[in-house]
Design an enzyme around this catalytic site. Sequence first.
Site, PDB file in Angstrom:
ATOM      1  N   HIS A 421       0.820  -1.208   0.000  1.00  0.00           N
ATOM      2  CA  HIS A 421       0.000   0.000   0.000  1.00  0.00           C
ATOM      3  C   HIS A 421       0.858   1.265   0.000  1.00  0.00           C
ATOM      4  O   HIS A 421       0.341   2.380  -0.026  1.00  0.00           O
ATOM      5  CB  HIS A 421      -0.916  -0.034   1.232  1.00  0.00           C
ATOM      6  CG  HIS A 421      -1.992   0.992   1.243  1.00  0.00           C
ATOM      7  ND1 HIS A 421      -2.011   2.044   2.134  1.00  0.00           N
ATOM      8  CD2 HIS A 421      -3.104   1.141   0.462  1.00  0.00           C
ATOM      9  CE1 HIS A 421      -3.078   2.794   1.915  1.00  0.00           C
ATOM     10  NE2 HIS A 421      -3.756   2.276   0.911  1.00  0.00           N
ATOM     11  N   HIS A 584      -7.606  12.648   2.774  1.00  0.00           N
ATOM     12  CA  HIS A 584      -6.929  11.383   2.508  1.00  0.00           C
ATOM     13  C   HIS A 584      -5.519  11.317   3.082  1.00  0.00           C
ATOM     14  O   HIS A 584      -4.958  10.240   3.245  1.00  0.00           O
ATOM     15  CB  HIS A 584      -6.897  11.122   0.996  1.00  0.00           C
ATOM     16  CG  HIS A 584      -6.516   9.734   0.609  1.00  0.00           C
ATOM     17  ND1 HIS A 584      -5.285   9.408   0.107  1.00  0.00           N
ATOM     18  CD2 HIS A 584      -7.199   8.565   0.666  1.00  0.00           C
ATOM     19  CE1 HIS A 584      -5.228   8.118  -0.148  1.00  0.00           C
ATOM     20  NE2 HIS A 584      -6.382   7.580   0.186  1.00  0.00           N
TER      21      HIS A 584
END
Length: 657
Positions: A421, A584
Site C-alpha cells: 500500500h 486522505h
Amino acid sequence: MEKTVFYNRDLSWLSFNRRVLSEAASAKVPLLERIKFLSIYSSNLDEFYRVRIPVLMVVSEHATTADEPDPYELAKAEINGQQQQFGSIISTQILPELEKHQVHWIYNRAIPENISAKVAAVFFTEVLAYIYPVCIDNDLTSFFAENNKLYQLVVLEDKNGKERLELISVPSEILPRLYAIKADEATYIVFLDDILKHNMAYLFPDDAIKGIFNLKITRDAELKIEEVPEEDFTEALERQLETRDLGFATRFLCEPGIPLRNLYRVIYALKLHRAAVVEGGAYHNLKDLSSFPLSGAEFSYPQWPASAAVVLAEKETLFNLILKKDVLINVPYQSYDPVLRFFNEAANDRYTEEIYTTLYRVASNSRIVSALMTAARNGKKVVALVELKARFDEANNIKWAKQMKAAGVRIIYSSIDLKVHAKVALVKRKVNDESQYLGLLATGNLNENTARFYTDQILLTAHQPMLLELEGLFGFLSKSKKAPSDEDMINFEHLLVAQFNLQQRFLALIDGEIEHARNGGKAGITIKLNNLEERILIMKLYEAAQAGVRIRLIVRGICCLLPGVPGLSENISVTRIVGRFLEHGRIFIFENNGRQEVYMGSADWMNRNIYSRIEVCFPVYEPALKQLLIKIINLQLNDHVQESIYLFLQKHTMNQN
C-alpha cells in the site's frame, strides 16, 4: 475492559456515512453538490453491503452468547435510520429547492401530462432497444441477477385472471439514469426507471399490469485466490474478477409495496435465500445522482484553480531544484504537475539509470505509467510494483501491468497475503561516476485523477540516507515474500515501514511524549488519519492522555477510539472533516519538548495496515515544510473550512515567488 474502551468499527464506518448525509442536508452547500453527497452516501452504502455485511452475517450466525448485541442487527438498525433521513432530505429539502429554480425532479410520482409525449419519445427512440422481459415463473436455473444492477418486477394478470411475473433489466449502465426534459419554460428531471414504468403497457398489450417494482441485488465482493506462482497470478486474479459479481447475495433491495406472495416467488426464483431483504425507497443505485443533469455555476462549488507548488525558470529542471531543497506538494490545493514532471524528467534524463515505483490505484489514462513505459523504451531499468489486489481497481491495474510489461518494464506483484500500500518512487542516477538518488514519497496514490479531489501530500526529496533505505525496501519487494524473514531485516533509521518497524516506532514516539509530559516539558500529539482501529496504538494513546499529553485527532472514517471518557481520554479530541474534498492524507506531529517531529505516509492505524500490508511513513526534515504542514493541520482543527487552506496556500505560493 475492551467492552468499554473501543467503539464498534462498523458503526463508526456507518457514522461517517451519516456525516456525509449531513452535508447533503446543509444549506451552506451548493444545491448540485448536496445531490452529489447523496450519491456518495449511496455508493458508500453499496460498498458496506459488499464488504462488511458478509462478515457481519457470518459473525451473527456463529454468535455463541446473547449477552453481546448482534453486530449485524446493530448495523441494520443504523442503516434503516439513515435511509429514512436520506428520503427526508430529498423530499423536504432538495425537491423544494429545485422547484425554486423551475427544475421539477419527478421523484416517486407520476409523469406529468405535459411531458408524457416527450417521455414516450425517449422510450421509443433510446430505451426500447435494450428491453427484453424474462418470465420468472418458469424454472430460472439459467438466469442470474447481476450485482448492483437495476431490475423491475412487473406483476401481470392475463385475460383469464392468471398472474405471472416478468423481470426487466433497466439499462442504466448504457443509458443515462436521469433525463432532463424541457417543457413550458421549465426543466423536468425524470428517472430512466420511470420512463420504463410509464410505457410498460406497450410491452404487455394483452395483460393487465397489477404493479411495477424496482429491485436490486448486492453481492459479496471478496476475492479468494490461492497461492500460485507469480507468472500465473494475473491469470488467477482475472478468473476471480470474472466471478466477483457472482458472489452470494448479501442484500435484496426492493421497492415498498410488493405483495408477499410475489416477494417470495422472486426470492425463490433468483436464489436469494441468504440475502437480507431490505425494503428501501422507490429508487435504488442512487450513486447515479453523481451525474444529475443540473447546470449553472450557482449550483456548484466556486472554482478554485490550483496554485503552483514550485515555480521553475524556463531552463531549470525539477531534479536540480530537488537537489537543492525538499519540495512539498499539497493536492488538490496545489497543482499535481510536479509529480508528472518528476516521472517525465526521469524518463528522459541522461543521468537516470534506474526507476522504481509502487502503483496501487492507477488512473484510467495514466500519464505516470506512460512516462514509465517511455523510460523503459529509452533503455532505462524500470521496476514497478503493481498491487493487483487494490479492491475494485484490480482490472485497471492488470491492464496497465500488461502494457508496461510489453514496453519493457519489469513488473513485480506482491504476495497474496501481503498487500503493498506504500506510495513511493525512487530514481537512481549516475553523475560523475557517483550514484545519486531522488525520491517521491506520498500519502496518496500516484493517480492524477484522484489528485483533483483527494487531499494528499507528496514529498520530493534528495535526502540520500533516507533514499538508500528506500532502495533496500524495493530490494525486499522484488522478492515477493509473504513477510520479511531475519535475513530480510533492514535497519530503517529514517523510514517507518510496516512489517519492519512502523508500529514500534510510533509506539516509541508516543512514549517520548509521555516522558516529556511527566517531566514537565512540552508534550502533544496531533494525528490525521483516514481510519483508526488498531488497539495497541489506541491503548498507547489512552496511556499518553492519562499522562497529561494533549492529543488532537482528525479521523475521516472509522474511529474505534473513544474521546473524552473520564479517567481514560479527557485529553483526546477527535474531529471528522467532510466537505468539498476527500480528506486522505496521513500526517503525524509530535511536540517533542519544542523540537517538533513531523511524519507523513500511507499508513492508517488499521489492523490491515499494521499487520498485513507494506506501508511507508517518512519524516519531514526541512523546517519550513514542517511548519507549513503544522499550519495546515491547525487550520483544519480551528476552522474546519477547506477554503481557508486554499487561501493560505495561495498566499504561501505568492510569498515563495
